[in-house]
Structure formats: C-alpha cells, structure tokens
Motif scaffolding. Structure first.
Motif, PDB file in Angstrom:
ATOM      1  N   UNK A   4       6.212  14.152  19.559  1.00  0.00           N
ATOM      2  CA  UNK A   4       5.096  14.701  18.805  1.00  0.00           C
ATOM      3  C   UNK A   4       4.881  16.136  19.265  1.00  0.00           C
ATOM      4  N   UNK A   5       4.328  16.958  18.390  1.00  0.00           N
ATOM      5  CA  UNK A   5       4.308  18.397  18.625  1.00  0.00           C
ATOM      6  C   UNK A   5       3.608  18.822  19.916  1.00  0.00           C
ATOM      7  N   UNK A   6       2.384  18.366  20.202  1.00  0.00           N
ATOM      8  CA  UNK A   6       1.759  18.788  21.469  1.00  0.00           C
ATOM      9  C   UNK A   6       2.579  18.399  22.691  1.00  0.00           C
ATOM     10  N   UNK A   7       3.135  17.176  22.684  1.00  0.00           N
ATOM     11  CA  UNK A   7       3.949  16.744  23.825  1.00  0.00           C
ATOM     12  C   UNK A   7       5.227  17.568  23.919  1.00  0.00           C
ATOM     13  N   UNK A   8       5.809  17.915  22.781  1.00  0.00           N
ATOM     14  CA  UNK A   8       7.024  18.724  22.779  1.00  0.00           C
ATOM     15  C   UNK A   8       6.769  20.090  23.408  1.00  0.00           C
ATOM     16  N   UNK A   9       5.690  20.733  22.995  1.00  0.00           N
ATOM     17  CA  UNK A   9       5.380  22.066  23.527  1.00  0.00           C
ATOM     18  C   UNK A   9       5.046  21.983  25.009  1.00  0.00           C
ATOM     19  N   UNK A  10       4.292  20.972  25.405  1.00  0.00           N
ATOM     20  CA  UNK A  10       3.961  20.812  26.827  1.00  0.00           C
ATOM     21  C   UNK A  10       5.206  20.532  27.651  1.00  0.00           C
ATOM     22  N   UNK A  43       8.390  21.695  27.009  1.00  0.00           N
ATOM     23  CA  UNK A  43       9.231  22.878  27.181  1.00  0.00           C
ATOM     24  C   UNK A  43       8.489  24.027  27.856  1.00  0.00           C
ATOM     25  N   UNK A  44       7.151  23.936  27.951  1.00  0.00           N
ATOM     26  CA  UNK A  44       6.369  24.978  28.627  1.00  0.00           C
ATOM     27  C   UNK A  44       5.322  24.313  29.509  1.00  0.00           C
ATOM     28  N   UNK A  45       5.758  23.589  30.553  1.00  0.00           N
ATOM     29  CA  UNK A  45       4.823  22.797  31.358  1.00  0.00           C
ATOM     30  C   UNK A  45       3.819  23.631  32.142  1.00  0.00           C
ATOM     31  N   UNK A  46       4.069  24.946  32.250  1.00  0.00           N
ATOM     32  CA  UNK A  46       3.155  25.810  32.985  1.00  0.00           C
ATOM     33  C   UNK A  46       1.905  26.166  32.182  1.00  0.00           C
ATOM     34  N   UNK A  47       1.912  25.895  30.886  1.00  0.00           N
ATOM     35  CA  UNK A  47       0.801  26.300  30.033  1.00  0.00           C
ATOM     36  C   UNK A  47      -0.369  25.323  30.145  1.00  0.00           C
ATOM     37  N   UNK A  48      -1.595  25.831  30.171  1.00  0.00           N
ATOM     38  CA  UNK A  48      -2.753  24.940  30.174  1.00  0.00           C
ATOM     39  C   UNK A  48      -2.884  24.226  28.835  1.00  0.00           C
ATOM     40  N   UNK A  49      -3.536  23.066  28.819  1.00  0.00           N
ATOM     41  CA  UNK A  49      -3.645  22.289  27.584  1.00  0.00           C
ATOM     42  C   UNK A  49      -4.225  23.075  26.409  1.00  0.00           C
ATOM     43  N   UNK A  87       9.109  33.101  23.263  1.00  0.00           N
ATOM     44  CA  UNK A  87       9.535  31.797  22.753  1.00  0.00           C
ATOM     45  C   UNK A  87      10.524  31.140  23.698  1.00  0.00           C
ATOM     46  N   UNK A  88      10.553  29.822  23.751  1.00  0.00           N
ATOM     47  CA  UNK A  88      11.599  29.126  24.515  1.00  0.00           C
ATOM     48  C   UNK A  88      12.952  29.352  23.862  1.00  0.00           C
ATOM     49  N   UNK A  89      13.994  29.072  24.594  1.00  0.00           N
ATOM     50  CA  UNK A  89      15.333  29.198  24.021  1.00  0.00           C
ATOM     51  C   UNK A  89      15.513  28.177  22.908  1.00  0.00           C
ATOM     52  N   UNK A  90      16.466  28.468  22.035  1.00  0.00           N
ATOM     53  CA  UNK A  90      16.761  27.510  20.961  1.00  0.00           C
ATOM     54  C   UNK A  90      17.176  26.164  21.535  1.00  0.00           C
TER      55      UNK A  90
END
Length: 228
Positions: free
Chosen positions: A51-57, A59-65, A38-41
């Motif tokens: 929005x949730x997908x943009x938020x996750x992308x 904080x974790x830009x290395x992850x594929x879509x 998990x990312x840090x708090x």
C-alpha cells in the motif's frame, strides 16, 4: 461428480499490466512536490505491491510519518495528473498473453478469477475500464480497503466472496509481497518472471512455481493440483 470451484487471483501492476513508467514518474513527482530527492527507480520498483504509505515509508524510512503522508498525497495527485496527460492505465500495456489467459480461464465453468492489488479502487476501476477487464473477475480487492500486502486480508475476502475452498485457490503475482500474501492465506502461489521483482526474490518468498510466459499458466495450475 461435481467438480469443485477453483479460484485464480491475479495481482495487477507488474503481473497483468506494465504500469511501471507511471509508477516511477508519480513517485518522482511525489518526492519533488515535497522538496525531496526521488528514490532510485530500482528502489521504487522494489516496493510495488505494498500500500502506498507503507511503500513510501519502506523506501524512505528516515522520513517522519507526516512527510510520508504528504508524499502519499502528492503521489496520488501525480498519478491523477498522468492519467489526464497520457491516459494513465490506458497507456500501460497488458503483458503478452495476459488477455488470452484471462479469456481461457474465464471460459472454464469451474474457474473463478479475482484481483488482489496494491492499487486503490479508483486506480483499479481505471485499469478495468481502459482494458475492458472488469467482466473477467468475480472478486476484486484493493489496498484502500485492506491492510497492505503481505497481510492475507485481500485473499481471505476473495475466498469469502466466491465461496471457494482455499485448497483450490492460487495467487499469481510478480512480487515477493504477492507470494508472501498467498502463503499467509494458505493459497498455492505462482510467480511471474516478467514483473518488478527478480526471480530470486520470488523463490526466496516461497513461490511454488515461477513461469516465464502466460502460455505456461494453465500447466502450472495443473501441476499445483488445482485443475479445471
């Protein structure tokens, strides 16, 4: 002479209710279900409001879509589970003075209230029901029906639904995304210091005024030139 209507739009998480415990835990569960750390708090709180997908992308830009979408689904399930386990939004307290401020403003004949939130509609409905807030708001916009903040779509729709002139509209929020959205829509902006982004980020985003307590909101609105 008839006074023009004014519109005061609030963010939800970090502005009206303190739901960070549930946001953080849902994010932990979302990443864990995908087999990832998990990312840090601090990182998670830094993207609250997107929005949730943009938020996750973000904080974790290395992850594929595809993985971002997978975590998004796990997060949503995690939040649903937390609602069942702990009550979700019902267990997320209103910030001090929030209800009183809504009551004061709602009682003013020439003031309309709105919500523009990164929550999905289901989450907003849970929050409204849990805290008895829905009747305060003439317009309510959610992330599942609009582009992510800071795109101005949510606020433009608030104006359309209420008929208020943008010159008499204010956005109140705790993140730089709220402030940037407000500025993009032509709103005046009030940042709140008790939320998830530090005051320095609110200032950098261009907040017109930053308040430290809801007791200061009425005066801030007057100072911005949008009196009741």
């Amino acid at each position: 002479m008839t006074r023009p209507l004014r519109l005061v739009v609030f963010d939800m998480d970090g502005t009206l209710i303190d739901s960070q415990e549930f946001i953080l835990e849902a994010m932990r569960r979302g990443f864990a279900a995908a087999g990832l750390p998990a990312p840090s708090d601090a990182a998670t709180l830094s993207i609250v409001g997107l929005s949730l997908p943009e938020a996750i992308a973000t904080i974790a830009p290395q992850l594929p879509p595809a993985v971002v979408l997978q975590i998004t689904g796990h997060y949503k399930q995690g939040f649903a589970d937390l609602r069942a386990e702990r009550g979700g939004e019902a267990d997320a307290p209103l910030y001090p003075g929030a209800r009183a401020a809504l009551e004061r403003l709602h009682a003013e004949a020439h003031t309309l209230l709105g919500v523009a939130t990164g929550k999905a509609r289901r989450g907003l409905d849970h929050a409204f029901h849990a805290h008895g807030l829905g009747h305060f708001f003439a317009t309510a916009q959610t992330a599942d029906l609009h582009p992510s903040k800071p795109h101005p779509s949510m606020l433009e729709t608030c104006l359309h639904e209420t008929g208020v002139d943008v010159a008499h509209a204010v956005m109140v929020g705790d993140t730089e995304f709220d402030i940037a959205m407000g500025r993009a829509a032509g709103f005046r902006t009030v940042g709140v210091s008790w939320g998830y982004h530090p005051v320095a980020r609110l200032r950098s985003a261009g907040a017109d005024i930053i308040i430290d307590h809801y007791d200061a909101l009425d005066d801030a609105l007057e100072r911005l030139g949008v009196p009741a």
